[in-house]
Design a protein around this motif. Structure first.
Motif, PDB file in Angstrom:
ATOM      1  N   TYR A  76      -1.934 -44.109 -64.716  1.00  0.00           N
ATOM      2  CA  TYR A  76      -1.979 -43.186 -63.575  1.00  0.00           C
ATOM      3  C   TYR A  76      -0.938 -42.095 -63.784  1.00  0.00           C
ATOM      4  N   PHE A  77      -1.346 -40.828 -63.713  1.00  0.00           N
ATOM      5  CA  PHE A  77      -0.385 -39.737 -63.811  1.00  0.00           C
ATOM      6  C   PHE A  77       0.329 -39.604 -62.470  1.00  0.00           C
ATOM      7  N   PRO A  78       1.649 -39.796 -62.444  1.00  0.00           N
ATOM      8  CA  PRO A  78       2.392 -39.795 -61.172  1.00  0.00           C
ATOM      9  C   PRO A  78       2.681 -38.373 -60.675  1.00  0.00           C
ATOM     10  N   ARG A  79       1.634 -37.675 -60.304  1.00  0.00           N
ATOM     11  CA  ARG A  79       1.730 -36.258 -59.936  1.00  0.00           C
ATOM     12  C   ARG A  79       2.746 -35.999 -58.826  1.00  0.00           C
ATOM     13  N   GLU A  80       2.685 -36.778 -57.769  1.00  0.00           N
ATOM     14  CA  GLU A  80       3.594 -36.557 -56.633  1.00  0.00           C
ATOM     15  C   GLU A  80       5.043 -36.818 -57.041  1.00  0.00           C
ATOM     16  N   PHE A  81       5.283 -37.872 -57.811  1.00  0.00           N
ATOM     17  CA  PHE A  81       6.632 -38.173 -58.272  1.00  0.00           C
ATOM     18  C   PHE A  81       7.164 -37.038 -59.153  1.00  0.00           C
ATOM     19  N   VAL A  82       6.351 -36.586 -60.115  1.00  0.00           N
ATOM     20  CA  VAL A  82       6.770 -35.502 -61.006  1.00  0.00           C
ATOM     21  C   VAL A  82       7.070 -34.252 -60.190  1.00  0.00           C
ATOM     22  N   SER A  83       6.213 -33.948 -59.252  1.00  0.00           N
ATOM     23  CA  SER A  83       6.413 -32.782 -58.399  1.00  0.00           C
ATOM     24  C   SER A  83       7.741 -32.868 -57.652  1.00  0.00           C
ATOM     25  N   ARG A  84       7.981 -33.988 -57.018  1.00  0.00           N
ATOM     26  CA  ARG A  84       9.204 -34.146 -56.229  1.00  0.00           C
ATOM     27  C   ARG A  84      10.442 -34.165 -57.122  1.00  0.00           C
ATOM     28  N   PHE A  85      10.348 -34.772 -58.301  1.00  0.00           N
ATOM     29  CA  PHE A  85      11.496 -34.831 -59.209  1.00  0.00           C
ATOM     30  C   PHE A  85      11.863 -33.438 -59.714  1.00  0.00           C
ATOM     31  N   VAL A  86      10.867 -32.704 -60.199  1.00  0.00           N
ATOM     32  CA  VAL A  86      11.114 -31.380 -60.762  1.00  0.00           C
ATOM     33  C   VAL A  86      11.639 -30.417 -59.695  1.00  0.00           C
ATOM     34  N   MET A  87      11.167 -30.566 -58.481  1.00  0.00           N
ATOM     35  CA  MET A  87      11.616 -29.670 -57.412  1.00  0.00           C
ATOM     36  C   MET A  87      12.952 -30.101 -56.814  1.00  0.00           C
ATOM     37  N   GLY A  88      13.504 -31.207 -57.302  1.00  0.00           N
ATOM     38  CA  GLY A  88      14.812 -31.648 -56.824  1.00  0.00           C
ATOM     39  C   GLY A  88      14.760 -32.350 -55.482  1.00  0.00           C
ATOM     40  N   LEU A  89      13.611 -32.916 -55.145  1.00  0.00           N
ATOM     41  CA  LEU A  89      13.461 -33.584 -53.858  1.00  0.00           C
ATOM     42  C   LEU A  89      13.735 -35.078 -53.931  1.00  0.00           C
ATOM     43  N   LEU A  90      14.061 -35.570 -55.125  1.00  0.00           N
ATOM     44  CA  LEU A  90      14.415 -36.972 -55.310  1.00  0.00           C
ATOM     45  C   LEU A  90      15.848 -37.056 -55.804  1.00  0.00           C
ATOM     46  N   GLU A  91      16.530 -38.082 -55.381  1.00  0.00           N
ATOM     47  CA  GLU A  91      17.884 -38.279 -55.875  1.00  0.00           C
ATOM     48  C   GLU A  91      17.813 -38.722 -57.330  1.00  0.00           C
ATOM     49  N   LYS A  92      18.587 -38.055 -58.172  1.00  0.00           N
ATOM     50  CA  LYS A  92      18.593 -38.391 -59.591  1.00  0.00           C
ATOM     51  C   LYS A  92      19.528 -39.556 -59.848  1.00  0.00           C
ATOM     52  N   GLU A  93      19.155 -40.398 -60.836  1.00  0.00           N
ATOM     53  CA  GLU A  93      20.008 -41.504 -61.221  1.00  0.00           C
ATOM     54  C   GLU A  93      21.351 -40.990 -61.729  1.00  0.00           C
TER      55      GLU A  93
END
Length: 137
Positions: A76-93
């Motif tokens: 499954y391509f995690p489109r929503e996760f990639v979108s949120r990660f690249v846009m800085g909407l997820l906390e980075k490890e």
């Protein structure tokens, strides 16, 4: 109409029907996404998303390869996760990660003169996601 003419006419009709506006739009979107990728991502993530682009040498950490996102996520391509990660909407490890927050920096290589006021245009970003999905192995 003889059999050869009928087969030729049928093949032509089938070929033309494959060129619907939707398929042309999807191909154009993927090409635009490839352009965005080439200008914004390839220096770190590699020309094909294989990781280890030329700018990654001085980062101290290897950027992940992107062609295996689907494989690493059970097909499954995690489109929503990639979108949120690249846009800085997820906390980075790693808060010191060299990965830019594109919501803040914009597409500065696509728009070097600030054509989009430093913003990421939604259409550009959707095209980028389409391209990333298309290169999955």
């Amino acid at each position: 109409m003889n059999l050869h003419s009928f087969i030729f006419a049928s093949a032509c009709a089938a070929s033309l029907s494959a060129c619907t506006p939707a398929s042309i739009d999807a191909a154009d979107a993927k090409k635009r996404g490839q352009l965005v990728y080439a200008k914004e991502c390839s220096q770190c993530h590699g020309t094909r998303g294989e990781g280890g682009g030329p700018a990654s040498l001085g980062l101290g950490v290897a950027p992940p390869e992107l062609i295996g996102l689907k494989q690493r996520n059970d097909g499954y391509f995690p489109r929503e996760f990639v979108s949120r990660f690249v846009m800085g909407l997820l906390e980075k490890e790693d808060p010191d990660s060299p990965m830019p927050d594109f919501a803040s920096v914009g597409l500065r290589h696509v728009y070097p003169k600030g054509g989009a006021d430093g913003e990421v245009l939604e259409a550009d970003f959707e095209d980028l996601l389409d391209y990333l999905e298309s290169i999955q192995e």
